[in-house]
Design a protein around this motif. Structure first.
Motif, PDB file in Angstrom:
ATOM      1  N   ALA A 113      43.446  93.643  -1.189  1.00 34.13           N
ATOM      2  CA  ALA A 113      42.045  93.418  -0.766  1.00 34.13           C
ATOM      3  C   ALA A 113      41.816  92.192   0.162  1.00 34.13           C
ATOM      4  N   LEU A 114      42.410  90.951  -0.069  1.00 31.40           N
ATOM      5  CA  LEU A 114      42.318  89.909   0.848  1.00 31.40           C
ATOM      6  C   LEU A 114      42.747  90.118   2.210  1.00 31.40           C
ATOM      7  N   SER A 115      43.922  90.870   2.228  1.00 27.16           N
ATOM      8  CA  SER A 115      44.483  91.327   3.339  1.00 27.16           C
ATOM      9  C   SER A 115      43.535  92.292   4.251  1.00 27.16           C
ATOM     10  N   GLU A 116      42.931  93.218   3.678  1.00 25.78           N
ATOM     11  CA  GLU A 116      42.041  94.080   4.309  1.00 25.78           C
ATOM     12  C   GLU A 116      40.845  93.288   4.724  1.00 25.78           C
ATOM     13  N   ILE A 117      40.327  92.458   3.963  1.00 22.70           N
ATOM     14  CA  ILE A 117      38.899  91.739   4.387  1.00 22.70           C
ATOM     15  C   ILE A 117      39.226  90.991   5.363  1.00 22.70           C
ATOM     16  N   ASP A 128      41.717  91.267   7.937  1.00 22.66           N
ATOM     17  CA  ASP A 128      41.797  92.108   8.958  1.00 22.66           C
ATOM     18  C   ASP A 128      40.737  92.824   9.421  1.00 22.66           C
ATOM     19  N   ASP A 129      39.548  92.772   8.944  1.00 17.96           N
ATOM     20  CA  ASP A 129      38.486  93.662   9.382  1.00 17.96           C
ATOM     21  C   ASP A 129      37.334  92.788   9.954  1.00 17.96           C
ATOM     22  N   PRO A 130      37.226  92.908  11.317  1.00 17.90           N
ATOM     23  CA  PRO A 130      36.150  91.922  11.892  1.00 17.90           C
ATOM     24  C   PRO A 130      34.699  92.083  11.426  1.00 17.90           C
ATOM     25  N   LYS A 131      34.355  93.049  10.677  1.00 18.16           N
ATOM     26  CA  LYS A 131      33.022  93.182  10.017  1.00 18.16           C
ATOM     27  C   LYS A 131      33.293  92.391   8.614  1.00 18.16           C
ATOM     28  N   LEU A 132      34.423  92.059   8.029  1.00 18.11           N
ATOM     29  CA  LEU A 132      34.521  91.487   6.957  1.00 18.11           C
ATOM     30  C   LEU A 132      34.897  90.089   6.883  1.00 18.11           C
ATOM     31  N   ARG A 133      35.924  89.720   7.928  1.00 16.78           N
ATOM     32  CA  ARG A 133      36.397  88.466   7.764  1.00 16.78           C
ATOM     33  C   ARG A 133      35.667  87.095   7.704  1.00 16.78           C
ATOM     34  N   ARG A 134      34.466  87.526   7.945  1.00 14.75           N
ATOM     35  CA  ARG A 134      33.748  86.000   7.627  1.00 14.75           C
ATOM     36  C   ARG A 134      33.465  85.817   6.489  1.00 14.75           C
ATOM     37  N   LEU A 135      33.459  86.615   5.440  1.00 11.15           N
ATOM     38  CA  LEU A 135      32.922  86.443   4.126  1.00 11.15           C
ATOM     39  C   LEU A 135      34.066  85.395   3.407  1.00 11.15           C
ATOM     40  N   PRO A 136      33.375  84.199   3.135  1.00 10.29           N
ATOM     41  CA  PRO A 136      34.278  83.268   2.456  1.00 10.29           C
ATOM     42  C   PRO A 136      34.640  83.721   1.031  1.00 10.29           C
ATOM     43  N   VAL A 137      36.112  83.663   0.807  1.00  6.20           N
ATOM     44  CA  VAL A 137      36.688  84.251  -0.361  1.00  6.20           C
ATOM     45  C   VAL A 137      37.378  83.050  -1.172  1.00  6.20           C
ATOM     46  N   ILE A 138      36.994  82.967  -2.306  1.00  9.30           N
ATOM     47  CA  ILE A 138      37.718  81.897  -3.322  1.00  9.30           C
ATOM     48  C   ILE A 138      38.770  82.909  -4.162  1.00  9.30           C
ATOM     49  N   VAL A 139      39.903  82.703  -4.280  1.00  9.51           N
ATOM     50  CA  VAL A 139      40.741  83.423  -5.088  1.00  9.51           C
ATOM     51  C   VAL A 139      40.755  82.323  -6.505  1.00  9.51           C
ATOM     52  N   LEU A 199      47.127  84.784   4.159  1.00  7.09           N
ATOM     53  CA  LEU A 199      46.201  85.905   4.543  1.00  7.09           C
ATOM     54  C   LEU A 199      44.726  85.498   4.733  1.00  7.09           C
ATOM     55  N   GLY A 200      44.533  84.205   4.764  1.00  5.82           N
ATOM     56  CA  GLY A 200      43.296  83.593   5.065  1.00  5.82           C
ATOM     57  C   GLY A 200      42.381  83.383   4.026  1.00  5.82           C
ATOM     58  N   VAL A 201      42.561  82.998   2.862  1.00  6.66           N
ATOM     59  CA  VAL A 201      41.735  82.630   1.753  1.00  6.66           C
ATOM     60  C   VAL A 201      41.085  81.415   2.114  1.00  6.66           C
ATOM     61  N   ASN A 202      39.800  81.161   1.590  1.00  6.86           N
ATOM     62  CA  ASN A 202      39.288  80.025   2.048  1.00  6.86           C
ATOM     63  C   ASN A 202      39.210  78.841   0.832  1.00  6.86           C
ATOM     64  N   SER A 203      39.679  79.112  -0.389  1.00  9.65           N
ATOM     65  CA  SER A 203      40.110  78.492  -1.552  1.00  9.65           C
ATOM     66  C   SER A 203      40.778  78.946  -2.518  1.00  9.65           C
ATOM     67  N   PHE A 204      41.701  78.210  -3.108  1.00 10.59           N
ATOM     68  CA  PHE A 204      42.403  78.825  -4.240  1.00 10.59           C
ATOM     69  C   PHE A 204      42.365  78.109  -5.430  1.00 10.59           C
ATOM     70  N   VAL A 205      41.949  78.589  -6.610  1.00 13.63           N
ATOM     71  CA  VAL A 205      41.659  77.901  -7.741  1.00 13.63           C
ATOM     72  C   VAL A 205      42.459  78.445  -8.694  1.00 13.63           C
ATOM     73  N   THR A 206      42.796  77.802  -9.947  1.00 15.50           N
ATOM     74  CA  THR A 206      43.518  78.545 -10.965  1.00 15.50           C
ATOM     75  C   THR A 206      42.399  78.317 -12.221  1.00 15.50           C
ATOM     76  N   LYS A 207      42.447  79.778 -12.880  1.00 11.96           N
ATOM     77  CA  LYS A 207      41.315  79.835 -13.939  1.00 11.96           C
ATOM     78  C   LYS A 207      41.707  78.820 -14.908  1.00 11.96           C
ATOM     79  N   PRO A 208      40.733  78.308 -15.443  1.00 13.84           N
ATOM     80  CA  PRO A 208      40.994  77.225 -16.701  1.00 13.84           C
ATOM     81  C   PRO A 208      40.929  78.086 -18.036  1.00 13.84           C
TER      82      PRO A 208
END
Length: 139
Positions: A73-77, A79-90, A106-115
């Motif tokens: 899903a992150l890769s698709e987001i 890669d899509d010019p209409k979606l790529r500006r959406l900030p994504v936190i994994v 892949l372009g994620v904005n932040s990566f956090v581990t679930k506590p």
């Protein structure tokens, strides 16, 4: 401001929403349960249209989901010019270097581990809220 959470675990979705509410977030929180639903939501397809799928300002994405995982899903987001500006936190249970590197590539904005502790989740959501909702300017 609308936050979209993509996570297949009902308990995780409930705890995330509770943690957000405890941090004073009283705006819209939308949920999808897998990567396929996520992409339909973002593309406003099927049951998701402008009336029942408000455009999110921020996406919290789990990696381990059925049908289409978070990496796909992150890769698709991104890669899509209409979606790529959406900030994504994994936000995932994984903490492997491989997953961290792969998501950033892949372009994620932040990566956090679930506590595993609810109080720690509340603290983490507070920090995310302070940064993503109170500090930065979102597109």
């Amino acid at each position: 401001m609308t936050i979209l959470i993509a996570d297949d675990d009902a308990d995780d979705r409930m705890f995330l929403e509770q943690a957000m509410r405890q941090n004073g977030y009283n705006q819209a929180i939308e949920f999808v349960e897998d990567g396929e639903q996520l992409m339909e939501y973002l593309r406003q397809q099927g049951r998701y249209n402008e009336q029942n799928a408000p455009w999110p300002n921020l996406l919290i994405l789990d990696l381990n989901m059925p049908r289409k995982n978070g990496f796909q899903a992150l890769s698709e987001i991104k890669d899509d010019p209409k979606l790529r500006r959406l900030p994504v936190i994994v936000m995932t249970t994984s903490s492997t270097d491989e997953d961290v590197i792969k998501t950033y590539n892949l372009g994620v904005n932040s990566f956090v581990t679930k506590p595993f502790n609810f109080n720690r989740l509340v603290e983490m959501i507070g920090a995310l809220k302070a940064y993503w909702m109170d500090t930065v300017k979102l597109p």
